[in-house]
Design an enzyme around this catalytic site. Structure first.
Site, PDB file in Angstrom:
ATOM      1  N   GLY A  15       0.835  -1.215   0.000  1.00 29.77           N
ATOM      2  CA  GLY A  15       0.000   0.000   0.000  1.00 29.77           C
ATOM      3  C   GLY A  15       0.856   1.246   0.000  1.00 29.77           C
ATOM      4  N   SER A  17       1.741   3.283  -2.508  1.00 27.80           N
ATOM      5  CA  SER A  17       1.623   4.274  -3.583  1.00 27.80           C
ATOM      6  C   SER A  17       1.185   5.639  -3.073  1.00 27.80           C
ATOM      7  CB  SER A  17       0.651   3.773  -4.660  1.00 27.80           C
ATOM      8  OG  SER A  17      -0.609   3.495  -4.094  1.00 27.80           O
ATOM      9  N   VAL A  67      -2.713  -7.626  -2.742  1.00 23.75           N
ATOM     10  CA  VAL A  67      -2.156  -8.302  -1.562  1.00 23.75           C
ATOM     11  C   VAL A  67      -3.132  -9.275  -0.890  1.00 23.75           C
ATOM     12  CG1 VAL A  67      -0.370  -6.597  -1.016  1.00 23.75           C
ATOM     13  CG2 VAL A  67      -2.685  -6.298  -0.085  1.00 23.75           C
ATOM     14  N   SER A 145      -5.383  -0.481  13.722  1.00 26.07           N
ATOM     15  CA  SER A 145      -6.067   0.806  13.895  1.00 26.07           C
ATOM     16  C   SER A 145      -6.604   0.891  15.311  1.00 26.07           C
ATOM     17  CB  SER A 145      -7.228   0.899  12.915  1.00 26.07           C
ATOM     18  OG  SER A 145      -8.097   1.933  13.274  1.00 26.07           O
ATOM     19  N   TYR A 158     -14.273  -3.465   9.118  1.00 28.58           N
ATOM     20  CA  TYR A 158     -12.923  -2.894   9.276  1.00 28.58           C
ATOM     21  C   TYR A 158     -12.359  -3.215  10.668  1.00 28.58           C
ATOM     22  CZ  TYR A 158      -9.334   0.827   9.183  1.00 28.58           C
ATOM     23  OH  TYR A 158      -8.157   1.542   9.224  1.00 28.58           O
ATOM     24  N   ALA A 160     -13.171  -5.631  12.682  1.00 27.92           N
ATOM     25  CA  ALA A 160     -12.879  -7.072  12.801  1.00 27.92           C
ATOM     26  C   ALA A 160     -11.556  -7.397  12.115  1.00 27.92           C
ATOM     27  CB  ALA A 160     -14.017  -7.887  12.184  1.00 27.92           C
ATOM     28  N   LYS A 162      -9.037  -5.380  11.632  1.00 30.76           N
ATOM     29  CA  LYS A 162      -7.917  -4.770  12.363  1.00 30.76           C
ATOM     30  C   LYS A 162      -7.675  -5.473  13.703  1.00 30.76           C
ATOM     31  CE  LYS A 162      -6.722  -1.735   9.283  1.00 30.76           C
ATOM     32  NZ  LYS A 162      -5.428  -1.851   8.604  1.00 30.76           N
TER      33      LYS A 162
HETATM   34  P1  NDP Z   1      -4.964   5.051   1.608  1.00 30.94           P
HETATM   35  O1  NDP Z   1      -6.366   4.759   1.176  1.00 30.94           O
HETATM   36  O2  NDP Z   1      -4.461   6.446   1.507  1.00 30.94           O
HETATM   37  O3  NDP Z   1      -3.939   4.109   0.779  1.00 30.94           O
HETATM   38  C1  NDP Z   1      -4.189   2.724   0.703  1.00 30.94           C
HETATM   39  C2  NDP Z   1      -3.027   2.040   0.008  1.00 30.94           C
HETATM   40  O4  NDP Z   1      -3.299   0.631  -0.005  1.00 30.94           O
HETATM   41  C3  NDP Z   1      -2.849   2.482  -1.442  1.00 30.94           C
HETATM   42  O5  NDP Z   1      -1.486   2.484  -1.769  1.00 30.94           O
HETATM   43  C4  NDP Z   1      -3.577   1.355  -2.207  1.00 30.94           C
HETATM   44  O6  NDP Z   1      -3.063   1.205  -3.510  1.00 30.94           O
HETATM   45  C5  NDP Z   1      -3.221   0.161  -1.353  1.00 30.94           C
HETATM   46  N1  NDP Z   1      -4.142  -0.970  -1.565  1.00 30.94           N
HETATM   47  C6  NDP Z   1      -5.474  -1.016  -1.364  1.00 30.94           C
HETATM   48  N2  NDP Z   1      -5.939  -2.218  -1.683  1.00 30.94           N
HETATM   49  C7  NDP Z   1      -4.889  -2.964  -2.097  1.00 30.94           C
HETATM   50  C8  NDP Z   1      -4.737  -4.293  -2.572  1.00 30.94           C
HETATM   51  N3  NDP Z   1      -5.754  -5.125  -2.672  1.00 30.94           N
HETATM   52  N4  NDP Z   1      -3.489  -4.703  -2.890  1.00 30.94           N
HETATM   53  C9  NDP Z   1      -2.431  -3.876  -2.795  1.00 30.94           C
HETATM   54  N5  NDP Z   1      -2.511  -2.615  -2.358  1.00 30.94           N
HETATM   55  C10 NDP Z   1      -3.732  -2.168  -2.012  1.00 30.94           C
HETATM   56  O7  NDP Z   1      -4.845   4.474   3.090  1.00 30.94           O
HETATM   57  P2  NDP Z   1      -4.093   5.091   4.388  1.00 30.94           P
HETATM   58  O8  NDP Z   1      -2.750   5.525   4.005  1.00 30.94           O
HETATM   59  O9  NDP Z   1      -4.993   6.035   5.050  1.00 30.94           O
HETATM   60  O10 NDP Z   1      -4.030   3.812   5.331  1.00 30.94           O
HETATM   61  C11 NDP Z   1      -2.927   2.927   5.327  1.00 30.94           C
HETATM   62  C12 NDP Z   1      -3.129   1.883   6.417  1.00 30.94           C
HETATM   63  O11 NDP Z   1      -3.238   2.513   7.680  1.00 30.94           O
HETATM   64  C13 NDP Z   1      -4.385   1.050   6.239  1.00 30.94           C
HETATM   65  O12 NDP Z   1      -4.140  -0.286   6.634  1.00 30.94           O
HETATM   66  C14 NDP Z   1      -5.361   1.702   7.186  1.00 30.94           C
HETATM   67  O13 NDP Z   1      -6.364   0.818   7.614  1.00 30.94           O
HETATM   68  C15 NDP Z   1      -4.437   2.118   8.318  1.00 30.94           C
HETATM   69  N6  NDP Z   1      -4.966   3.196   9.124  1.00 30.94           N
HETATM   70  C16 NDP Z   1      -5.168   4.452   8.573  1.00 30.94           C
HETATM   71  C17 NDP Z   1      -5.685   5.465   9.362  1.00 30.94           C
HETATM   72  C18 NDP Z   1      -5.899   6.846   8.838  1.00 30.94           C
HETATM   73  O14 NDP Z   1      -6.404   7.688   9.599  1.00 30.94           O
HETATM   74  N7  NDP Z   1      -5.560   7.154   7.609  1.00 30.94           N
HETATM   75  C19 NDP Z   1      -6.043   5.222  10.759  1.00 30.94           C
HETATM   76  C20 NDP Z   1      -5.794   3.889  11.221  1.00 30.94           C
HETATM   77  C21 NDP Z   1      -5.262   2.927  10.418  1.00 30.94           C
HETATM   78  P3  NDP Z   1      -4.021   1.233  -4.814  1.00 30.94           P
HETATM   79  O15 NDP Z   1      -4.505   2.640  -4.934  1.00 30.94           O
HETATM   80  O16 NDP Z   1      -3.120   0.826  -5.912  1.00 30.94           O
HETATM   81  O17 NDP Z   1      -5.152   0.263  -4.556  1.00 30.94           O
END
Ligand code: NDP
Length: 250
Positions: A15, A17, A67, A145, A158, A160, A162
């Protein structure tokens, strides 16, 4: 100036990107690591890898991979390990939300969130574990999270997924501790990213009231914690869940 704690090390960040994943990749690159960046969208992750290399001078590679899919993970991790036979760091960060009240939640929205958030952690960790065990060294950091600890209305799927990551992290830590491999979880509260940009202004101001520090976190703050847990400096810490939430979880 970031301390060069990861010179000669190689990391995989899922993730990566955008959002937290990109910030984590950036921090690891500044600390001296070569970074393999994984995301679903090929163009997005290639662009992110090129941008990061230009910004930091680090060696980076972008890989398109779902993933949550076994074949995709095994193929991608196989190719990464062919190119970088020693990988010391895995950051399982990819995640999605598909929110809705339980009464109305579609089965497929539950399954998809668990597949991408939790099954992915199992698949990616398993795909790298043999390498880490052979090396007798490694650091695994899983993004959970605050919602996985405290729950959240409208996010049963979500939460569950996490909460599952926390159980997975502690169990993996116990399995691999004797090989000097650590496995920890990072539990952010509300961090400024695409995921939280989807919230309305009313939702945001309501959330801010519940954060003692009175502000959202920044991706770079989460990245700094992940980089510490990915370094030798954290060698005696394993199986832990680190809240990073401005005091929200107190
Ligand atoms: P974003 O939505 O900004 O980014 C998500 C990333 O995950 C992107 O790079 C996306 O790439 C990638 N991704 C999604 N699905 C897949 C897949 N099937 N295979 C490979 N890559 C995938 O998320 P955040 O940066 O906000 O969150 C990152 C992590 O932190 C997550 O696990 C989230 O649950 C956790 N988190 C975030 C919080 C927040 O406040 N932002 C709070 C608590 C936890 P692509 O675009 O190519 O799909």
């Amino acid at each position: 100036m970031t301390a060069k704690t990861l010179i000669g090390q190689t990391a995989i960040v899922t993730g990566a990107s955008r959002g937290l994943g990109y910030a984590i990749a950036e921090r690891l690159a500044h600390a001296g690591a070569k970074v393999h960046m994984v995301a679903r969208n090929a163009a997005g992750v290639q662009e992110a890898a090129a941008k990061l290399a230009a910004a930091t001078g680090a060696e980076t590679r972008g890989w398109a991979c779902d993933v949550g899919d076994s074949a995709s993970v095994n193929e991608t991790f196989g190719a990464i390990l062919k190119e970088s036979p020693a990988v010391e760091i895995l950051i399982n960060n990819a995640g999605i939300t598909k929110d809705g009240l339980l009464m109305r939640m579609k089965d497929e929205d539950f399954d998809e969130v668990v597949r991408i958030n939790l099954r992915s952690v199992f698949l990616c960790t398993k795909a790298l574990l043999r390498t880490l065990i052979k090396q007798k060294y490694g650091h695994i950091v899983n993004l959970t999270s605050i919602v996985g600890v405290h729950g959240q209305a409208g996010q049963t799927n979500y939460a569950a997924s996490k909460a599952g990551i926390i159980g997975f992290t502690k169990s993996t830590a116990k399995e691999v501790a004797s090989r000097s491999i650590t496995c920890n979880a990072v539990a952010p509260g509300f961090i400024d990213s695409d995921m939280t940009k989807a919230l309305t202004e009313d939702q945001k101001s309501e959330i801010l009231k519940s954060i003692p520090m009175g502000r959202m976190g920044e991706a770079a703050e989460v990245a700094a914690l992940c980089a510490f847990l990915a370094s030798k400096e954290s060698s005696y810490i394993t199986g832990q869940v680190f809240g990073i939430d401005g005091g929200m979880g107190i």
